[in-house]
Write a protein that holds these residues in place. Sequence first.
Motif, PDB file in Angstrom:
ATOM      1  N   VAL A  85      27.218  -8.169  14.119  1.00 49.11           N
ATOM      2  CA  VAL A  85      27.704  -8.926  15.275  1.00 49.11           C
ATOM      3  C   VAL A  85      26.538  -9.573  16.016  1.00 49.11           C
ATOM      4  O   VAL A  85      26.576 -10.762  16.370  1.00 49.11           O
ATOM      5  CB  VAL A  85      28.521  -8.007  16.211  1.00 49.11           C
ATOM      6  CG1 VAL A  85      28.852  -8.724  17.508  1.00 49.11           C
ATOM      7  CG2 VAL A  85      29.804  -7.564  15.527  1.00 49.11           C
ATOM      8  N   ASN A  86      25.484  -8.815  16.236  1.00 49.21           N
ATOM      9  CA  ASN A  86      24.317  -9.360  16.942  1.00 49.21           C
ATOM     10  C   ASN A  86      23.674 -10.487  16.131  1.00 49.21           C
ATOM     11  O   ASN A  86      23.224 -11.500  16.696  1.00 49.21           O
ATOM     12  CB  ASN A  86      23.310  -8.249  17.201  1.00 49.21           C
ATOM     13  CG  ASN A  86      22.148  -8.728  18.055  1.00 49.21           C
ATOM     14  OD1 ASN A  86      22.336  -9.173  19.185  1.00 49.21           O
ATOM     15  ND2 ASN A  86      20.940  -8.647  17.509  1.00 49.21           N
TER      16      ASN A  86
ATOM     17  N   ILE B 237      26.603  -7.423  25.776  1.00 42.67           N
ATOM     18  CA  ILE B 237      26.512  -8.792  25.260  1.00 42.67           C
ATOM     19  C   ILE B 237      27.451  -9.680  26.067  1.00 42.67           C
ATOM     20  O   ILE B 237      28.668  -9.455  26.092  1.00 42.67           O
ATOM     21  CB  ILE B 237      26.870  -8.852  23.760  1.00 42.67           C
ATOM     22  CG1 ILE B 237      25.861  -8.054  22.939  1.00 42.67           C
ATOM     23  CG2 ILE B 237      26.917 -10.295  23.277  1.00 42.67           C
ATOM     24  CD1 ILE B 237      26.138  -8.058  21.451  1.00 42.67           C
ATOM     25  N   ILE B 238      26.893 -10.679  26.739  1.00 40.77           N
ATOM     26  CA  ILE B 238      27.677 -11.583  27.581  1.00 40.77           C
ATOM     27  C   ILE B 238      27.832 -12.909  26.842  1.00 40.77           C
ATOM     28  O   ILE B 238      26.845 -13.540  26.448  1.00 40.77           O
ATOM     29  CB  ILE B 238      26.978 -11.811  28.948  1.00 40.77           C
ATOM     30  CG1 ILE B 238      26.636 -10.466  29.592  1.00 40.77           C
ATOM     31  CG2 ILE B 238      27.869 -12.644  29.852  1.00 40.77           C
ATOM     32  CD1 ILE B 238      27.816  -9.562  29.837  1.00 40.77           C
ATOM     33  N   MET B 239      29.087 -13.319  26.642  1.00 43.28           N
ATOM     34  CA  MET B 239      29.386 -14.540  25.919  1.00 43.28           C
ATOM     35  C   MET B 239      29.436 -15.737  26.863  1.00 43.28           C
ATOM     36  O   MET B 239      29.838 -15.620  28.023  1.00 43.28           O
ATOM     37  CB  MET B 239      30.731 -14.413  25.195  1.00 43.28           C
ATOM     38  CG  MET B 239      30.803 -13.264  24.203  1.00 43.28           C
ATOM     39  SD  MET B 239      29.636 -13.422  22.853  1.00 43.28           S
ATOM     40  CE  MET B 239      30.295 -14.854  22.001  1.00 43.28           C
TER      41      MET B 239
ATOM     42  N   GLU C 162      31.443  -2.599  16.587  1.00 40.84           N
ATOM     43  CA  GLU C 162      30.342  -3.221  17.334  1.00 40.84           C
ATOM     44  C   GLU C 162      30.870  -4.158  18.414  1.00 40.84           C
ATOM     45  O   GLU C 162      30.303  -4.225  19.511  1.00 40.84           O
ATOM     46  CB  GLU C 162      29.431  -3.986  16.375  1.00 40.84           C
ATOM     47  CG  GLU C 162      28.613  -3.081  15.464  1.00 40.84           C
ATOM     48  CD  GLU C 162      27.602  -3.852  14.639  1.00 40.84           C
ATOM     49  OE1 GLU C 162      27.529  -5.094  14.793  1.00 40.84           O
ATOM     50  OE2 GLU C 162      26.887  -3.230  13.835  1.00 40.84           O
ATOM     51  N   VAL C 163      31.965  -4.873  18.115  1.00 42.33           N
ATOM     52  CA  VAL C 163      32.553  -5.749  19.126  1.00 42.33           C
ATOM     53  C   VAL C 163      33.069  -4.933  20.308  1.00 42.33           C
ATOM     54  O   VAL C 163      32.849  -5.288  21.480  1.00 42.33           O
ATOM     55  CB  VAL C 163      33.693  -6.598  18.510  1.00 42.33           C
ATOM     56  CG1 VAL C 163      34.455  -7.342  19.602  1.00 42.33           C
ATOM     57  CG2 VAL C 163      33.140  -7.581  17.502  1.00 42.33           C
ATOM     58  N   CYS C 164      33.747  -3.834  20.021  1.00 43.64           N
ATOM     59  CA  CYS C 164      34.316  -3.015  21.093  1.00 43.64           C
ATOM     60  C   CYS C 164      33.236  -2.297  21.911  1.00 43.64           C
ATOM     61  O   CYS C 164      33.452  -1.975  23.088  1.00 43.64           O
ATOM     62  CB  CYS C 164      35.282  -1.984  20.503  1.00 43.64           C
ATOM     63  SG  CYS C 164      36.761  -2.719  19.751  1.00 43.64           S
TER      64      CYS C 164
ATOM     65  N   ASP D 100      35.368  -7.496  25.672  1.00 36.48           N
ATOM     66  CA  ASP D 100      36.694  -7.886  26.159  1.00 36.48           C
ATOM     67  C   ASP D 100      37.590  -8.385  25.030  1.00 36.48           C
ATOM     68  O   ASP D 100      38.820  -8.425  25.169  1.00 36.48           O
ATOM     69  CB  ASP D 100      36.571  -8.972  27.235  1.00 36.48           C
ATOM     70  CG  ASP D 100      35.922  -8.444  28.509  1.00 36.48           C
ATOM     71  OD1 ASP D 100      35.886  -7.204  28.673  1.00 36.48           O
ATOM     72  OD2 ASP D 100      35.447  -9.258  29.328  1.00 36.48           O
ATOM     73  N   SER D 101      36.985  -8.817  23.918  1.00 34.85           N
ATOM     74  CA  SER D 101      37.777  -9.297  22.776  1.00 34.85           C
ATOM     75  C   SER D 101      37.965  -8.215  21.720  1.00 34.85           C
ATOM     76  O   SER D 101      38.211  -8.510  20.556  1.00 34.85           O
ATOM     77  CB  SER D 101      37.096 -10.519  22.145  1.00 34.85           C
ATOM     78  OG  SER D 101      35.806 -10.193  21.694  1.00 34.85           O
TER      79      SER D 101
END
Length: 616
Positions: free
Chosen positions: A484-485, A55-57, A48-50, A72-73
């Motif tokens: 993640v969300n 999703i903008i941090m 989910e992260v990839c 990006d992480s």
Amino acid sequence: RRYFGEKIGLYFAWLGWYTGMLFPAAFIGLFVFLYGVTTLNHCQVSKEVCQATDIIMCPICDKYCPFMRLSDSCVYAKVTHLFDNGATVFFAVFMAVWATVFLEFWKRRRAVIAYDWDLIDWEEEEEEIRPQFEAKYSKKERMNPISGKPEPYQAFADKCSRLIVSASGIFFMICVVIAAVFGIVIYRVVTVSTFAAFKWALIRNNSQVATTGTAVCINFCIIMLLNVLYEKVALFLTNLEQPRTESEWENSFTLKMFLFQFVNLNSSTFYIAFFLGRFTGHPGAYLRLINRWRLEECHPSGCLIDLCMQMGIIMVLKQTWNNFMELGYPLIQNWWTRRKLRQEYGTQRKTNFPQWEKDYNLQPMNAYGLFDEYLEMILQFGFTTIFVAAFPLAPLLALLNNIIEIRLDAYKFVTQWRRPLASRAKDIGIWYGILEGIGILSVITNAFVIAVTSDFIPRLVYAYKYGPCAGQGEAGQKCMVGYVNASLSVFLVSDFENRSEPTSNGSEFSGSPLKYCRYRDYRDPPHSPVPYGYTLQFWHVLAARLAFIIVFEHLVFCIKHLISYLIPDLPKDLRDRMRREKYLIQEMMYEAELERLQKERKERKKNGKSYHNEWP
């Protein structure tokens, strides 16, 4: 043992036993790491992260840090999974049990060695008083209850006052360590913004990793510099206490040096594990140092990656430096001594030196005996057990180092140092108590690392309470969909403080200025009745963390005490040999006494003397 004496022989016996016990720990740690590698492609959270390109941090520092996509992480999320996976809790329990098993079986091994070396019944003779103590308190004497002779006496008030001053000195030096850690914290806070505005894209895009890496290296240099200062301070404070005997002096100095070096080596690691990113506030209301510097946040993939880097770099650098100093320094000193001898006597004359004179020209053993060797291994034992839940490869690195360490120590003792005077010892002294203390501390720290630093508890809470499998009693990867969300909160960009507002407006992501960004926390959205207040999920996670710490500690401590109770201090065959030996001695004494009495009886009969009260 035959060449150097029992004390040095016992050190090598302990080192060999510790190295042998590291094999199962290293194997299990490598298995946990490989388990993370094999399950990496099936990890729902890292997937989910990839895939989170939408999703903008929020920026991780003031002004110069840009908005970033969560995707990006991706690399950091995958690396985190290698160390923070389903096998981590098992490994933490295993290492806590391993530390207990190691100490209990060492007691058995030490008993066997003491028996074989004829040390079972050996007791140190009444130690002589230190000359410094005698010179200081020679005017006031009292009778020794054992020897019946007068000896110098230290008044209770004088002893207490010296101990208070010494304890104050220890506390002050620990405060110096904390001040150094505080300096590292300020460095991390300041440089993360500097790296975010760096010219090189590689550093600019990895500003947080660059900050962590440079901070660890600077911290290592500070550690090595402070160690030199601590040795002088510990020596001064120990002499100030005026210990009565040499063993009391040695124990006092050992305890101080261990406390100084342990705090010096692990203080920054404790900060990263338990304080980094915990008290930062939230966007729009950040907590700041001296109302100026914004506290550093964790990476979007979590704080565990920072802890892994800290442990890996410190462990590798320190072990490499120690090995160089142990062998390289005596080699250089001996080379310089040989060079001076060649200049003074010539090459031909030097080759005719007798062996004893060549040995005399070697370096003397350091003034503290085996202290440095033990201290290095005890600190390594602490690294191997205290934060092992965050870095499962620590036992493997320790094993590889110790395999080299044994040979380096042997080479140094035999070829680079003068042969020290042989001395006897029954055990490793105060170091055993320190090892037991580290074993207890490791249970507590690993419980907090799993509960607080890793995402193990938040994932469990989501799987059982909030995920697709809520109420079904399952916690597989399919139950982590949407985690993640759910672990990210929403922030309204217009609510940024003036000094925190980033220079870019995020239009590079969607073509228009960003209205919202996300951050790691469990808080209500900006338009809720209580903006940015804690959600119910936050309190569930907090309660689960506290419950896990209590259950984990009690469970592991119960297992440790059970193992200590079940494993006897003496092996059965050794106990039987000792009882057999005692029986044979009693039998010999009985036979000798019987033979003496019979001989006396014959002599009395021969001389015509008899007594009515004789035994038949």
